[in-house]
Enzyme design. Structure first.
Site, short mmCIF file in Angstrom:
data_model
loop_
_atom_site.label_atom_id
_atom_site.label_comp_id
_atom_site.label_asym_id
_atom_site.label_seq_id
_atom_site.Cartn_x
_atom_site.Cartn_y
_atom_site.Cartn_z
N TYR A 1 3.04 9.80 -0.38
CA TYR A 1 4.12 9.24 0.45
C TYR A 1 5.49 9.47 -0.19
O TYR A 1 6.51 9.20 0.43
CB TYR A 1 3.93 7.73 0.70
CG TYR A 1 2.64 7.33 1.38
CD1 TYR A 1 1.79 8.27 1.96
CD2 TYR A 1 2.26 5.99 1.46
CE1 TYR A 1 0.60 7.90 2.57
CE2 TYR A 1 1.08 5.60 2.07
CZ TYR A 1 0.25 6.56 2.62
OH TYR A 1 -0.92 6.18 3.22
N LEU B 1 -2.81 -0.44 14.09
CA LEU B 1 -2.28 -0.48 15.46
C LEU B 1 -2.50 0.87 16.14
O LEU B 1 -1.89 1.17 17.16
CB LEU B 1 -0.78 -0.82 15.42
CG LEU B 1 -0.43 -2.12 14.68
CD1 LEU B 1 1.08 -2.24 14.48
CD2 LEU B 1 -0.98 -3.33 15.42
N ASN C 1 4.20 -9.39 12.10
CA ASN C 1 2.90 -8.90 11.62
C ASN C 1 2.31 -9.78 10.51
O ASN C 1 1.14 -9.64 10.16
CB ASN C 1 3.04 -7.46 11.10
CG ASN C 1 3.38 -6.48 12.20
OD1 ASN C 1 3.30 -6.81 13.38
ND2 ASN C 1 3.77 -5.27 11.83
N ASP D 1 0.85 -1.20 0.00
CA ASP D 1 0.00 0.00 0.00
C ASP D 1 0.88 1.24 0.00
O ASP D 1 1.62 1.48 0.95
CB ASP D 1 -0.90 -0.01 1.25
CG ASP D 1 -1.87 1.15 1.25
OD1 ASP D 1 -2.96 1.02 0.68
OD2 ASP D 1 -1.53 2.22 1.83
N SER E 1 6.02 -1.43 9.33
CA SER E 1 7.18 -1.42 10.22
C SER E 1 8.41 -1.45 9.33
O SER E 1 8.37 -2.00 8.23
CB SER E 1 7.19 -2.64 11.14
OG SER E 1 8.40 -2.66 11.87
N ARG F 1 9.69 -7.30 13.25
CA ARG F 1 8.29 -6.85 13.39
C ARG F 1 7.50 -7.12 12.12
O ARG F 1 6.33 -7.47 12.16
CB ARG F 1 8.26 -5.36 13.73
CG ARG F 1 8.76 -5.08 15.13
CD ARG F 1 8.80 -3.59 15.39
NE ARG F 1 9.13 -3.29 16.76
CZ ARG F 1 9.26 -2.07 17.24
NH1 ARG F 1 9.08 -1.02 16.44
NH2 ARG F 1 9.57 -1.87 18.50
P1 NAD Z 1 0.13 1.34 11.98
O1 NAD Z 1 -1.08 1.25 12.84
O2 NAD Z 1 0.44 0.25 11.03
O3 NAD Z 1 1.33 1.59 12.98
C1 NAD Z 1 2.63 1.74 12.53
C2 NAD Z 1 3.58 1.89 13.71
O4 NAD Z 1 3.41 0.80 14.62
C3 NAD Z 1 5.02 1.79 13.20
O5 NAD Z 1 5.56 3.06 13.03
C4 NAD Z 1 5.73 1.03 14.27
O6 NAD Z 1 6.34 1.94 15.14
C5 NAD Z 1 4.67 0.30 15.04
N1 NAD Z 1 4.71 -1.16 14.81
C6 NAD Z 1 4.36 -1.83 13.68
N2 NAD Z 1 4.48 -3.16 13.85
C7 NAD Z 1 4.93 -3.34 15.11
C8 NAD Z 1 5.26 -4.49 15.89
N3 NAD Z 1 5.12 -5.72 15.38
N4 NAD Z 1 5.68 -4.30 17.15
C9 NAD Z 1 5.82 -3.06 17.67
N5 NAD Z 1 5.52 -1.94 17.01
C10 NAD Z 1 5.08 -2.08 15.73
O7 NAD Z 1 0.05 2.78 11.26
P2 NAD Z 1 0.21 3.29 9.78
O8 NAD Z 1 1.53 2.96 9.21
O9 NAD Z 1 -0.17 4.72 9.81
O10 NAD Z 1 -0.95 2.50 8.98
C11 NAD Z 1 -0.69 1.39 8.14
C12 NAD Z 1 -0.74 1.79 6.69
O11 NAD Z 1 -2.02 2.33 6.36
C13 NAD Z 1 0.23 2.92 6.31
O12 NAD Z 1 1.57 2.51 6.26
C14 NAD Z 1 -0.36 3.34 5.00
O13 NAD Z 1 -0.01 2.43 3.97
C15 NAD Z 1 -1.86 3.29 5.33
N6 NAD Z 1 -2.40 4.60 5.78
C16 NAD Z 1 -3.37 5.19 5.03
C17 NAD Z 1 -3.92 6.40 5.40
C18 NAD Z 1 -4.99 7.02 4.57
O14 NAD Z 1 -5.32 8.19 4.78
N7 NAD Z 1 -5.57 6.30 3.64
C19 NAD Z 1 -3.47 7.06 6.57
C20 NAD Z 1 -2.48 6.45 7.32
C21 NAD Z 1 -1.98 5.21 6.94
#
Ligand code: NAD
Length: 278
Positions: free
Chosen positions: A49, A191, A241, A44, A232, A237
């Site tokens: 980005y 998360l 996941n 994604d 991540s 991680r």
């Molecule tokens: P997320 O909820 O996936 O959290 C990411 C954070 O969680 C990372 O920075 C990391 O620090 C932590 N993390 C991840 N795996 C972990 C693990 N196994 N153990 C400990 N910590 C861990 O947040 P996100 O990245 O914002 O959301 C996922 C994806 O959704 C994004 O990368 C993007 O592709 C998409 N997204 C879309 C929009 C939109 O407006 N459409 C907005 C935000 C994100």
């Protein structure tokens, strides 16, 4: 190993993928390359980005056939005018180095810009599918009223709605509206962008099952039927996941996680009605 979710246009999408928000452009090829080696087959990204080139390089260098990697990108808020939709879609294909994109989303409705005319944006997006270089078209951050408007005025139903959703903010209103239209839900920030990770209820379930907290939260999403793509940049991680399909939460565990909802107060991102960054 990773199940598919059927979309309303007859195609299928892997339920689990890899998110790339805030993966720095110069690090993206390496990080996404690692994700592909670990077994992720759904990436994604978004125009906003600034890392589509890195995603494309990782796919090309992986040697994995193009048809075996599902790629999503999103239209930037500054590109809502139909001409900009077409021009920037070409640019997205070029940066990704692909001839066909699997899924392209309107990133945010930005109803305060372009006289609130995200309907003409949506029509231009749908025409890309007719052109054959895009397989599926969808939206992101669309509230119930935004969905009603694009469906009502064009008759074209988005394949997915990518919305913020996690235990603190399950976003049941936008989720239910999506389902009522037959639209699959993708949960971004699964998360809570980290906010939910150390919740004591999650920790208790994780400890009892000898699982990572992240796995418990992501498994809750999987059992809801939503599509997720946690992000991540750490290899362990990323692997953690991915390992969500050899256990299941009980009904009591699901209920305990459902109980963490804080409603609107649990939102970690901006509200789609007012977010206008472009
Ligand atoms: P997320 O909820 O996936 O959290 C990411 C954070 O969680 C990372 O920075 C990391 O620090 C932590 N993390 C991840 N795996 C972990 C693990 N196994 N153990 C400990 N910590 C861990 O947040 P996100 O990245 O914002 O959301 C996922 C994806 O959704 C994004 O990368 C993007 O592709 C998409 N997204 C879309 C929009 C939109 O407006 N459409 C907005 C935000 C994100």
């Amino acid at each position: 190993m990773i199940p598919n979710v059927q979309l309303n246009d007859g195609t299928a999408i892997p339920q689990l993928g890899f998110g790339t928000f805030l993966v720095p452009p110069e690090q993206t090829a390496q990080t996404v390359g690692e994700a592909l080696r670990l077994g992720y087959r759904h990436i994604d990204t978004a125009q906003g980005y600034a890392n589509e080139e890195g995603v494309g390089r990782a796919i090309a260098e992986s040697g994995i056939p193009r048809d075996e990697v599902y790629v999503t990108s999103k239209l930037d808020n500054g590109n809502h005018r139909p001409d900009d939709v077409r021009r920037s879609f070409d640019e997205t294909l070029r940066k990704l180095g692909v001839e066909r994109l699997d899924l392209f989303l309107i990133h945010w409705p930005v109803p305060m810009l372009y006289d609130g005319d995200y309907v003409s944006t949506w029509k231009a997006m749908a025409e890309l599918v007719e052109g054959g270089r895009l397989t599926s078209v969808g939206v992101s951050n669309f509230e119930p009223a935004h969905l009603d408007r694009v469906v009502g005025e064009t008759g074209v139903v988005p394949a997915v709605n990518q919305i913020e959703a996690h235990p603190y903010f399950p976003n049941d209103t936008a989720r239910a509206a999506s389902h009522a239209h037959g639209i699959a839900v993708e949960a971004w920030g699964p998360l809570g962008q980290g906010a939910v990770l150390d919740d004591p209820v999650i920790t208790k379930i994780a400890e009892a099952r000898s699982r990572a907290n992240s796995q418990v939260i992501l498994r809750w999403h999987i059992q809801r039927g939503d599509i997720v793509f946690p992000k991540s940049t750490h290899r362990e991680r990323m692997a953690e996941n991915l390992a969500l399909f050899d256990f299941a939460l009980s009904a009591d565990e699901v209920a305990a996680i459902d109980g963490l909802s804080q409603g609107e107060a649990g939102r970690v991102g901006p509200h789609p009605d007012t977010f206008d960054l472009h």
